[in-house]
Design an enzyme around this catalytic site. Structure first.
Site, PDB file in Angstrom:
ATOM      1  CD  GLU A 321     -72.474  42.287  34.747  1.00  0.00           C
ATOM      2  OE1 GLU A 321     -73.563  42.192  34.195  1.00  0.00           O
ATOM      3  OE2 GLU A 321     -72.234  43.110  35.661  1.00  0.00           O
TER       4      GLU A 321
HETATM    5  C1  ACM Z   1     -73.440  40.350  38.923  1.00  0.00           C
HETATM    6  O1  ACM Z   1     -74.656  40.431  39.121  1.00  0.00           O
HETATM    7  N1  ACM Z   1     -72.872  41.070  37.967  1.00  0.00           N
HETATM    8  C2  ACM Z   1     -72.607  39.467  39.716  1.00  0.00           C
END
Ligand code: ACM
Length: 680
Positions: A321
């Site tokens: 992310e």
């Molecule tokens: C995640 O759940 N951002 C690895």
């Protein structure tokens, strides 16, 4: 000829009735189910003369494990065993359990964990190649303990057992909400009880940096609010896990998810600071600058220290992310990309990852990362943790990368155990060839900690992770959901003896919610509600942050209501055969819910915090009244009218509205009941 065939049939019949018990034929409580099990219809009766002896007796780890097992058996049975502590001075005994093993196991990926356990009328024999295999066998033994009116016993049995996957993990996010060392230890014990072998600690986040770093001390000094593990505590956790045959893999999540790091070292950020520890939940912009050498000097120092502190061969660098916003806004980063032919942020992150890989390789670590690190130009010696879908796991295995599955094991999303249980790292219809399947190492349940604290976290991990542990250990064809639930509840209650609070904290929280009034009316309601699923909780008006309360009804409510499940099963049975006994049981449950509402209203008067559940309680009453109408009507042949059904289905729609970010787990069953009535 004919008599031969008859003899053969007779032989087969006798063999199967005496020896050939499949797990189905004799009900047991084992979880995970062993790969091979044969009950032999007898019992080893337990009394205070029971002892354990170990050959050889010079392995401290196993001596201590066996001593704990002896105490747990003693604790469950109240038997005053004469044996005290197993040590290297212990003499081999003749009564009870004999453990023999060949060598001390290494706590590393792929170590042998198999064992065989034979229980006869007069003795118990546990054999394994490694002491770790013996740990797994001892947990099986504990699960075999039974009782009848005459006392305690082990059923006679022959078990040959080994894991299906070598990587059977639980990730705990100790960063969003810091978790104390006691939480980590009791959950390590829980993992050992169900034969899991990797504790993945998510040690850094926007909201906190959770390890003392001596070479870069501002990390824990400025990035943690004083809530972090010291080196000594980390060593203590690793030792504790090692003594249970469990690896500890650290995760340091970069280049995104890094506000706490950049609070300490803003000069490494992609845009000028200053930064402060993030208090909100979500995906945030602060990101390391991958184009300056200072970043890699920093990570060299950092990973040198952490590689020495953590002894596991794997180091997880996160990598998830990264929104790239800061990279887009920084002209010098854009210039660097142009000059180096880096065409987008994915390639820039790969550049960063490759630089980290060089550092980790120098310190003898293998790199693990979330599936974002799976980019075409990454070397093959990294491990992909698949969280966004099974697709990346399949594709990475096809390309020759090792992988572990977490998609489908996100226990923070409060989904039912069944959902996780049926999710398989290598499903029966996998497109992977047998050679490619070898790249799938196993999986990990992930306990993200936005919405949990030390008080509630056990109830989000357990009991559902028991089902996941079975998926990782047992043969892939073990998939009987009803039997899984039956065994899961039994093992769940046994796990309380390890200090886990997944059951005990429930009533404690209800007592606080009722201001120590009679909790029964609240419990009757909360027993049948569940937190809203997935990430819906963040979207229902309450803004949760690191410092908001996690003590409301939604936090006390369990992810999966076992009462609602039992009600659903009873209704299914009732619809099949209108059995009087089941009807009585259902009536009892329904009347209890009808009567509960007035009692609930009474306690809300001095507990404003539960008033957000008043409408839910009222809806439960209306639905329970409807249920009674249906039960009684079905017995006396009542024909229901269209208007009646329309009105009742409206009730269902009203009852689907969440209150206090919870939902009534009985809704689907009531809807089914209403739709089942006999119409004109
Ligand atoms: C995640 O759940 N951002 C690895």
């Amino acid at each position: 000829m004919k008599s031969h065939i008859l003899l053969l049939i007779l032989f087969i019949l006798i063999t199967f009735s005496v020896y050939g018990e499949s797990p189905k034929m004799q009900q047991h409580n084992l979880m995970p189910i062993p790969s091979n099990i044969e009950f032999t219809q007898n019992q080893y009766r337990l009394d205070s003369t029971f002892t354990i002896s170990i050959l050889p007796n010079n392995n401290n780890r196993l001596n201590e494990y066996a001593t704990r097992v002896l105490r747990r058996i003693s604790g469950r049975t109240g038997l005053f065993f004469t044996q005290d502590f197993l040590t290297e001075k212990s003499k081999p005994a003749t009564i009870g359990l004999t453990i023999s093993f060949k060598r001390e196991g290494e706590v590393r990926l792929g170590e042998v964990e198999s064992y065989s356990l034979t229980i006869e009328k007069t003795k118990l024999i546990l054999k394994s190649e490694t002491d770790i295999g013996a740990f797994r066998g001892l947990e099986t033994l504990l699960q075999l303990l039974q009782a009848d009116e005459k006392g305690y016993y082990f059923p006679t049995v022959k078990i040959e057992d080994k894991p299906r996957f070598s990587w059977r993990g639980l990730m705990i996010d100790v960063s969003r909400h810091f978790m104390p060392i006691d939480m980590v230890k009791r959950n390590i014990d829980g993992m050992a009880a169900v034969k899991m072998n990797v504790l993945h600690l998510h040690l850094s986040e926007d909201q906190g940096f959770r390890v003392e770093c001596k070479s870069l001390p501002k990390l824990h000094e400025l990035g943690s609010d004083g809530l972090y593990f010291t080196h000594e505590q980390i060593k203590e956790i690793i030792k504790y896990a090692n003594e249970r045959g469990i690896r500890v893999m650290p995760e340091f999540d970069v280049p995104g998810h890094s506000t706490s790091w950049l609070t300490a070292y803003p000069e490494l950020a992609s845009l000028p600071g200053p930064y402060t520890i993030e208090r909100n939940w979500g995906v945030f912009d602060p990101t390391f600058n991958p184009t300056i050498e200072e970043t890699y000097i920093f990570f060299d120092k950092f990973f040198k220290e952490m590689s020495e502190l953590f002894n596991d061969e794997f180091m997880h660098i996160g990598g998830d992310e990264n929104n790239g916003k800061q990279w887009n806004k920084n002209p010098s980063i854009q210039k660097f990309m142009k000059e180096n032919g880096i065409k987008d942020n994915h390639e820039l992150q790969s550049y960063f990852n490759k630089r980290l890989l060089e550092i980790l390789t120098k310190y003898n670590k293998k790199m693990v990362g979330w599936d974002e690190i799976f980019q075409p130009d990454m070397p093959k010696n990294i491990v992909i943790q698949s969280w966004r879908g099974q697709k990346s796991l399949i594709e990475s295995a096809q390309k020759g990368y090792q992988g572990i599955l977490s998609n489908g094991y996100y226990i923070d999303l409060v989904q039912p155990a069944e959902f996780h249980y049926l999710n398989d790292p290598i499903p029966a219809d996998t497109p992977l060839s047998p050679e490619e399947q070898k790249f799938i190492l196993g999986g990990e349940a992930t306990m993200w900690a936005e919405l949990v604290t030390n008080e509630t976290v056990d109830s989000r991990i357990w009991p559902r992770t028991i089902a996941i542990a079975e998926r990782f250990w047992s043969p892939g064809n073990v998939r009987d959901v009803d039997d899984m639930y039956r065994r899961m509840e039994i093992i769940s209650s046994q796990m309380e003896e390890l200090g886990l609070t997944h059951i005990s904290n429930y009533e404690m929280m209800l007592r606080r919610l009722t201001n120590n009034q009679n909790i029964t009316p609240l419990k009757n309601l909360v027993d049948v509600v569940e937190p809203v699923k997935l990430y819906a909780r963040h979207r229902q008006g309450k803004k949760y942050t690191q410092y908001t309360p996690y003590t409301r009804v939604v936090d006390a409510a369990r992810p999966e209501s076992m009462t609602a499940r039992r009600f659903g099963k009873l209704v299914d049975e009732f619809m099949l055969n209108k059995n009087e006994e089941i009807r009585t049981e259902l009536r009892f449950m329904l009347m209890n819910w009808v009567d509960n509402h007035d009692e609930f209203l009474l306690i809300t008067k001095s507990s404003p915090v539960i008033q957000e559940m008043t409408k839910m309680s009222f809806n439960l009453r209306l639905l329970a009244e409807t249920g009674l109408e249906i039960l009684d009507g079905s017995m006396n042949g009542r024909i229901f009218l269209d208007e009646w059904k329309t009105q009742k289905l409206k009730l269902i729609e009203a009852a689907k509205i969440p209150y206090g970010q919870t939902e009534l787990a009985l809704n689907p069953t009531f809807e089914k009941l209403i739709n089942s009535v006999q119409m004109k």
